[in-house]
Enzyme design. Sequence first.
Site, mmCIF file in Angstrom:
data_model
loop_
_atom_site.group_PDB
_atom_site.id
_atom_site.type_symbol
_atom_site.label_atom_id
_atom_site.label_comp_id
_atom_site.label_asym_id
_atom_site.label_seq_id
_atom_site.Cartn_x
_atom_site.Cartn_y
_atom_site.Cartn_z
ATOM 1 N N ARG A 157 -11.137 4.814 2.004
ATOM 2 C CA ARG A 157 -11.755 6.028 1.463
ATOM 3 C C ARG A 157 -12.793 5.738 0.365
ATOM 4 N NH1 ARG A 157 -8.878 10.542 1.636
ATOM 5 N NH2 ARG A 157 -7.040 9.201 1.821
ATOM 6 N N HIS B 232 0.898 -1.165 0.000
ATOM 7 C CA HIS B 232 0.000 0.000 0.000
ATOM 8 C C HIS B 232 0.924 1.199 0.000
ATOM 9 C CE1 HIS B 232 -3.279 2.728 1.141
ATOM 10 N NE2 HIS B 232 -2.379 3.285 1.923
ATOM 11 N N TYR C 257 -12.438 9.147 7.046
ATOM 12 C CA TYR C 257 -11.493 9.955 7.823
ATOM 13 C C TYR C 257 -12.141 11.244 8.342
ATOM 14 C CZ TYR C 257 -8.466 6.621 5.503
ATOM 15 O OH TYR C 257 -7.924 5.463 5.028
ATOM 16 N N CYS D 116 -11.036 27.300 19.810
ATOM 17 C CA CYS D 116 -10.200 28.429 20.191
ATOM 18 C C CYS D 116 -8.810 28.218 19.598
ATOM 19 C CB CYS D 116 -10.166 28.549 21.709
ATOM 20 S SG CYS D 116 -9.508 30.124 22.207
HETATM 21 N N1 LLP Z 1 -4.245 -0.173 3.774
HETATM 22 C C1 LLP Z 1 -3.251 0.363 4.496
HETATM 23 C C2 LLP Z 1 -2.156 -0.490 4.930
HETATM 24 C C3 LLP Z 1 -3.283 1.719 4.839
HETATM 25 O O1 LLP Z 1 -2.277 2.246 5.529
HETATM 26 C C4 LLP Z 1 -4.371 2.519 4.424
HETATM 27 C C5 LLP Z 1 -4.452 3.930 4.783
HETATM 28 C C6 LLP Z 1 -5.398 1.905 3.675
HETATM 29 C C7 LLP Z 1 -5.295 0.564 3.359
HETATM 30 C C8 LLP Z 1 -6.599 2.651 3.195
HETATM 31 O O2 LLP Z 1 -6.275 3.708 2.376
HETATM 32 P P1 LLP Z 1 -7.450 4.427 1.563
HETATM 33 O O3 LLP Z 1 -8.072 3.415 0.635
HETATM 34 O O4 LLP Z 1 -8.449 4.889 2.562
HETATM 35 O O5 LLP Z 1 -6.793 5.557 0.865
HETATM 36 N N2 LLP Z 1 -6.232 10.253 7.155
HETATM 37 C C9 LLP Z 1 -5.854 10.347 5.740
HETATM 38 C C10 LLP Z 1 -5.669 8.980 5.125
HETATM 39 C C11 LLP Z 1 -4.638 8.137 5.820
HETATM 40 C C12 LLP Z 1 -4.576 6.753 5.258
HETATM 41 C C13 LLP Z 1 -3.689 5.858 6.053
HETATM 42 N N3 LLP Z 1 -3.642 4.513 5.568
HETATM 43 C C14 LLP Z 1 -6.889 11.188 5.006
HETATM 44 O O6 LLP Z 1 -7.800 11.703 5.645
HETATM 45 O O7 LLP Z 1 -6.779 11.376 3.792
#
Ligand code: LLP
Length: 418
Positions: free
Chosen positions: A275, A192, A376, A340
């Site tokens: 996501r 990933h 998120y 704040c």
């Molecule tokens: N698999 C692993 C090992 C990961 O580290 C992550 C995300 C995913 C899958 C899922 O990724 P996605 O399909 O959701 O892009 N807080 C950030 C995103 C951090 C993602 C961390 N790891 C945001 O709000 O964009």
Amino acid sequence: MNAFQDESRLRRLAQAYGTPLWLMDAQTVRQRFQSLQGFDAVRYAQKANPNLHLLRLLRGLGAKVDAVSRGEALRALSAGFLGDSAQAPLHEAAQSEIVYTADLLDRESLEFVAEAGLVVNCGSIDMLRQLSQRSPGHAVWLRLNPGFGHGHSRKTNTGGEHSKHGIWHEQLGEALAVIREGGLRLVGLHMHIGSGVDYGHLQQVCGAMVELVRQVKAAGMDLLALSAGGGLSVPYRAGEAGVDTAHYFGLWDAARREAQALLGHTLHLEIEPGRYLMAEAGCLLTEVRAVKRQGNVPFVLVDAGFNELMRPAMYGAHHGMRLLGGQGPLLPSVVAGPLCESGDVFTQGAGGEVEPRPLPAAQVGDLLLIENTGAYGASMSSNYNSRPLIAELLLDGDEERLIRRRQTVEELLALEQQ
Ligand code: LLP
């Protein structure tokens, strides 16, 4: 986003449940899940939104789940996903309902994954050593860092030298030796490289994966599964294209076929999105509580802050906004919250600079819908400024269900009353 188009319904929900309020739409989640059916398994990265009701919804559709902490694993178990597969025959372990992914195991988690029999996706060689001592025979995936990465922000890039994630590709041989000598069992390889896909990078990742499978074979070892990780992007801005899931699958399927040809048997191919399944299925409903001008700049102050939705403050992330019933000329407005702290602004760039958004003139009492917050959003909320976590509502056609009640300040205080 049809579930969020009906403004009279949104007004009624704000009245009935109060604001700020998270809204999730079950039908969008189902639709996104179905679009990934080419893969043998869709493993939901629940960090995007770990609500038990969403986990149950996905489990009902046939999803598997990823957990990155003891808490997430306990959620998965509570939602009905099965553990206890780390010592099962390897072909069963390769299809385990829960995979525990991490780059380290604290002492409590090491004990926990061993006891609960959770297949572990290991992002460091030390994890392999510790598991082999505590739980001989344990089934493991290797999370590999191919040496490059990609993300919508530097903070979501999970590959390359500056990322803490995964076992460095040049150390695959060492990891395999620890697996063999430590009596662990290799299920598969996982990559990933970040959140926010671009097809050029994807092709590179697929190529790197095949090369690493070649090395496993050359080391005299075998594997049963490949994981494409997550990272599928969603259109946060109007006009952005959504991910082409058929193309995405096609690239990974081609890599899987090459790997199968190397190994001489079939391989299970899974994907691990967070996501993609959730972002567009969610909105944050807020109420305008103050409007003012700072010099020439109109400020619209709403009742949600970055303790609810952190993405703009943390990454400069863009979220669409809709002022319900808004009419008239658009004014470049700054939308900010009640905290704040001056960074409590929903319209800002990655460096924290304010980015006014064209919105119709807002009045106190108007409702503002902040879009694409299903991933998120709630999962990154905090209690900053001693604000309780807000409620979450699941819409499903005409039905609606409170899937998390609002936290109370009394519950926060109770942690400290002894
Ligand atoms: N698999 C692993 C090992 C990961 O580290 C992550 C995300 C995913 C899958 C899922 O990724 P996605 O399909 O959701 O892009 N807080 C950030 C995103 C951090 C993602 C961390 N790891 C945001 O709000 O964009």
